[in-house]
Write a protein that holds these residues in place. Structure first.
Motif, PDB file in Angstrom:
ATOM      1  N   ALA A   1       0.837  -1.211   0.000  1.00 38.86           N
ATOM      2  CA  ALA A   1       0.000   0.000   0.000  1.00 38.86           C
ATOM      3  C   ALA A   1       0.870   1.258   0.000  1.00 38.86           C
ATOM      4  O   ALA A   1       0.555   2.237  -0.686  1.00 38.86           O
ATOM      5  N   ILE A   2       1.968   1.232   0.738  1.00 33.71           N
ATOM      6  CA  ILE A   2       2.875   2.380   0.769  1.00 33.71           C
ATOM      7  C   ILE A   2       3.606   2.511  -0.561  1.00 33.71           C
ATOM      8  O   ILE A   2       3.708   3.605  -1.126  1.00 33.71           O
ATOM      9  N   LEU A   3       4.124   1.396  -1.061  1.00 33.06           N
ATOM     10  CA  LEU A   3       4.805   1.435  -2.357  1.00 33.06           C
ATOM     11  C   LEU A   3       3.879   1.971  -3.438  1.00 33.06           C
ATOM     12  O   LEU A   3       4.263   2.832  -4.238  1.00 33.06           O
ATOM     13  N   THR A   4       2.649   1.494  -3.457  1.00 28.39           N
ATOM     14  CA  THR A   4       1.666   1.938  -4.453  1.00 28.39           C
ATOM     15  C   THR A   4       1.391   3.430  -4.322  1.00 28.39           C
ATOM     16  O   THR A   4       1.327   4.151  -5.320  1.00 28.39           O
ATOM     17  N   ALA A   5       1.243   3.914  -3.084  1.00 31.08           N
ATOM     18  CA  ALA A   5       0.987   5.336  -2.860  1.00 31.08           C
ATOM     19  C   ALA A   5       2.134   6.201  -3.392  1.00 31.08           C
ATOM     20  O   ALA A   5       1.930   7.346  -3.774  1.00 31.08           O
ATOM     21  N   ALA A   6       3.340   5.634  -3.453  1.00 31.85           N
ATOM     22  CA  ALA A   6       4.508   6.363  -3.949  1.00 31.85           C
ATOM     23  C   ALA A   6       4.757   6.126  -5.437  1.00 31.85           C
ATOM     24  O   ALA A   6       5.716   6.650  -5.992  1.00 31.85           O
ATOM     25  N   GLY A   7       3.912   5.308  -6.078  1.00 29.59           N
ATOM     26  CA  GLY A   7       4.098   5.010  -7.496  1.00 29.59           C
ATOM     27  C   GLY A   7       5.106   3.907  -7.750  1.00 29.59           C
ATOM     28  O   GLY A   7       5.666   3.802  -8.841  1.00 29.59           O
ATOM     29  N   CYS A   8       5.355   3.070  -6.749  1.00 29.11           N
ATOM     30  CA  CYS A   8       6.331   1.980  -6.853  1.00 29.11           C
ATOM     31  C   CYS A   8       5.638   0.619  -6.819  1.00 29.11           C
ATOM     32  O   CYS A   8       4.464   0.515  -6.477  1.00 29.11           O
ATOM     33  N   THR A   9       6.417  -0.408  -7.122  1.00 30.06           N
ATOM     34  CA  THR A   9       5.984  -1.797  -6.978  1.00 30.06           C
ATOM     35  C   THR A   9       7.089  -2.550  -6.239  1.00 30.06           C
ATOM     36  O   THR A   9       8.165  -1.999  -5.972  1.00 30.06           O
ATOM     37  N   PHE A  10       6.851  -3.826  -5.979  1.00 31.41           N
ATOM     38  CA  PHE A  10       7.888  -4.647  -5.362  1.00 31.41           C
ATOM     39  C   PHE A  10       9.144  -4.688  -6.222  1.00 31.41           C
ATOM     40  O   PHE A  10      10.249  -4.821  -5.713  1.00 31.41           O
ATOM     41  N   GLU A  11       9.000  -4.567  -7.537  1.00 30.41           N
ATOM     42  CA  GLU A  11      10.164  -4.591  -8.432  1.00 30.41           C
ATOM     43  C   GLU A  11      11.105  -3.408  -8.196  1.00 30.41           C
ATOM     44  O   GLU A  11      12.282  -3.489  -8.531  1.00 30.41           O
ATOM     45  N   ASP A  12      10.597  -2.321  -7.632  1.00 30.56           N
ATOM     46  CA  ASP A  12      11.428  -1.147  -7.364  1.00 30.56           C
ATOM     47  C   ASP A  12      12.236  -1.268  -6.079  1.00 30.56           C
ATOM     48  O   ASP A  12      13.139  -0.467  -5.834  1.00 30.56           O
ATOM     49  N   VAL A  13      11.931  -2.256  -5.253  1.00 30.06           N
ATOM     50  CA  VAL A  13      12.644  -2.437  -3.985  1.00 30.06           C
ATOM     51  C   VAL A  13      14.066  -2.905  -4.270  1.00 30.06           C
ATOM     52  O   VAL A  13      14.281  -3.879  -4.993  1.00 30.06           O
ATOM     53  N   GLN A  14      15.027  -2.182  -3.714  1.00 34.08           N
ATOM     54  CA  GLN A  14      16.438  -2.502  -3.903  1.00 34.08           C
ATOM     55  C   GLN A  14      17.034  -3.222  -2.694  1.00 34.08           C
ATOM     56  O   GLN A  14      17.937  -4.031  -2.840  1.00 34.08           O
ATOM     57  N   ASP A  15      16.524  -2.892  -1.509  1.00 33.21           N
ATOM     58  CA  ASP A  15      17.095  -3.415  -0.275  1.00 33.21           C
ATOM     59  C   ASP A  15      15.972  -3.684   0.713  1.00 33.21           C
ATOM     60  O   ASP A  15      15.051  -2.867   0.846  1.00 33.21           O
ATOM     61  N   ALA A  16      16.046  -4.823   1.381  1.00 32.20           N
ATOM     62  CA  ALA A  16      15.031  -5.170   2.384  1.00 32.20           C
ATOM     63  C   ALA A  16      15.717  -5.702   3.635  1.00 32.20           C
ATOM     64  O   ALA A  16      16.728  -6.406   3.559  1.00 32.20           O
ATOM     65  N   THR A  17      15.148  -5.349   4.773  1.00 28.85           N
ATOM     66  CA  THR A  17      15.601  -5.886   6.050  1.00 28.85           C
ATOM     67  C   THR A  17      14.399  -6.515   6.736  1.00 28.85           C
ATOM     68  O   THR A  17      13.353  -5.877   6.868  1.00 28.85           O
ATOM     69  N   LEU A  18      14.549  -7.771   7.135  1.00 30.92           N
ATOM     70  CA  LEU A  18      13.509  -8.486   7.873  1.00 30.92           C
ATOM     71  C   LEU A  18      13.918  -8.552   9.334  1.00 30.92           C
ATOM     72  O   LEU A  18      15.065  -8.858   9.650  1.00 30.92           O
ATOM     73  N   PHE A  19      12.963  -8.268  10.204  1.00 33.97           N
ATOM     74  CA  PHE A  19      13.164  -8.414  11.639  1.00 33.97           C
ATOM     75  C   PHE A  19      12.201  -9.497  12.102  1.00 33.97           C
ATOM     76  O   PHE A  19      11.010  -9.439  11.795  1.00 33.97           O
ATOM     77  N   MET A  20      12.723 -10.494  12.823  1.00 31.12           N
ATOM     78  CA  MET A  20      11.891 -11.630  13.203  1.00 31.12           C
ATOM     79  C   MET A  20      12.158 -12.043  14.641  1.00 31.12           C
ATOM     80  O   MET A  20      13.311 -12.127  15.058  1.00 31.12           O
ATOM     81  N   ILE A  21      11.091 -12.311  15.349  1.00 26.34           N
ATOM     82  CA  ILE A  21      11.208 -12.975  16.639  1.00 26.34           C
ATOM     83  C   ILE A  21      11.157 -14.464  16.312  1.00 26.34           C
ATOM     84  O   ILE A  21      10.269 -14.912  15.588  1.00 26.34           O
ATOM     85  N   ASP A  22      12.116 -15.221  16.789  1.00 25.10           N
ATOM     86  CA  ASP A  22      12.231 -16.658  16.504  1.00 25.10           C
ATOM     87  C   ASP A  22      12.408 -16.910  15.002  1.00 25.10           C
ATOM     88  O   ASP A  22      11.531 -17.475  14.346  1.00 25.10           O
ATOM     89  N   PRO A  23      13.543 -16.495  14.427  1.00 25.33           N
ATOM     90  CA  PRO A  23      13.768 -16.628  12.995  1.00 25.33           C
ATOM     91  C   PRO A  23      13.603 -18.050  12.457  1.00 25.33           C
ATOM     92  O   PRO A  23      13.122 -18.224  11.336  1.00 25.33           O
ATOM     93  N   GLU A  24      13.983 -19.047  13.219  1.00 24.58           N
ATOM     94  CA  GLU A  24      13.827 -20.429  12.733  1.00 24.58           C
ATOM     95  C   GLU A  24      12.365 -20.764  12.464  1.00 24.58           C
ATOM     96  O   GLU A  24      12.055 -21.528  11.562  1.00 24.58           O
ATOM     97  N   LYS A  25      11.475 -20.186  13.230  1.00 19.60           N
ATOM     98  CA  LYS A  25      10.037 -20.400  13.041  1.00 19.60           C
ATOM     99  C   LYS A  25       9.482 -19.469  11.959  1.00 19.60           C
ATOM    100  O   LYS A  25       8.661 -19.881  11.131  1.00 19.60           O
ATOM    101  N   VAL A  26       9.918 -18.222  11.948  1.00 20.10           N
ATOM    102  CA  VAL A  26       9.312 -17.215  11.081  1.00 20.10           C
ATOM    103  C   VAL A  26       9.812 -17.290   9.639  1.00 20.10           C
ATOM    104  O   VAL A  26       9.041 -17.095   8.707  1.00 20.10           O
ATOM    105  N   LEU A  27      11.090 -17.582   9.428  1.00 22.48           N
ATOM    106  CA  LEU A  27      11.631 -17.545   8.070  1.00 22.48           C
ATOM    107  C   LEU A  27      10.903 -18.488   7.104  1.00 22.48           C
ATOM    108  O   LEU A  27      10.557 -18.067   5.990  1.00 22.48           O
ATOM    109  N   PRO A  28      10.617 -19.735   7.477  1.00 21.79           N
ATOM    110  CA  PRO A  28       9.854 -20.579   6.548  1.00 21.79           C
ATOM    111  C   PRO A  28       8.453 -20.014   6.256  1.00 21.79           C
ATOM    112  O   PRO A  28       7.948 -20.122   5.139  1.00 21.79           O
ATOM    113  N   VAL A  29       7.847 -19.368   7.234  1.00 22.81           N
ATOM    114  CA  VAL A  29       6.528 -18.750   7.036  1.00 22.81           C
ATOM    115  C   VAL A  29       6.651 -17.568   6.076  1.00 22.81           C
ATOM    116  O   VAL A  29       5.796 -17.362   5.214  1.00 22.81           O
TER     117      VAL A  29
END
Length: 137
Positions: free
Chosen positions: A62-90
């Motif tokens: 929704a934010i990307l769309t409001a700015a005229g972007c798509t997922f294809e415009d994303v250059q860098d992403a950071t994921l923050f996860m509690i219990d990464p072993e559980k969350v990453l497969p999800v």
């Protein structure tokens, strides 16, 4: 100092005002997006993990769309996860198919101990298309 060129998705400005931050800022041809979680309209967490991750991506989109972007415009992403072993497969199951298509953005995954009631958060930097550069490009 120039005023920030803030991007708001439809319907959630009250939530951002309440917590005193901007969802995204255009600057120098890029869109810097604050961490997005699987929050409902009222700011509460989606209780089920897979639904929470999917909702985080919908909120991000929704934010990307409001700015005229798509997922294809994303250059860098950071994921923050509690219990990464559980969350990453999800994450791999719940992320939109277009997010998981090559070529990929750069990605950093970080295990954390606290996300204010959430289990997953995603923060990105996107390159703005020329027609979406706004006032501070």
């Amino acid at each position: 100092m120039a005023k920030r060129d803030v991007v708001f998705p439809a319907g959630r400005q009250d939530l951002y005002d309440k917590h005193k931050y901007s969802p995204a800022v255009r600057s120098g041809g890029f869109l810097f997006v604050s961490g997005q979680v699987g929050s409902r309209e009222d700011g509460s967490p989606e209780p089920e993990l897979e639904a929470q991750v999917a909702l985080a991506f919908r909120n991000l989109n929704a934010i990307l769309t409001a700015a005229g972007c798509t997922f294809e415009d994303v250059q860098d992403a950071t994921l923050f996860m509690i219990d990464p072993e559980k969350v990453l497969p999800v994450y791999f199951r719940a992320a939109p198919p277009e997010w998981l298509e090559s070529p990929y953005a750069t990605l950093t995954a970080v295990g954390v101990t606290w996300l204010s009631g959430f289990q997953f958060e995603i923060k990105v930097i996107a390159k703005l298309p020329p027609e979406s550069r706004g006032t501070s490009a």
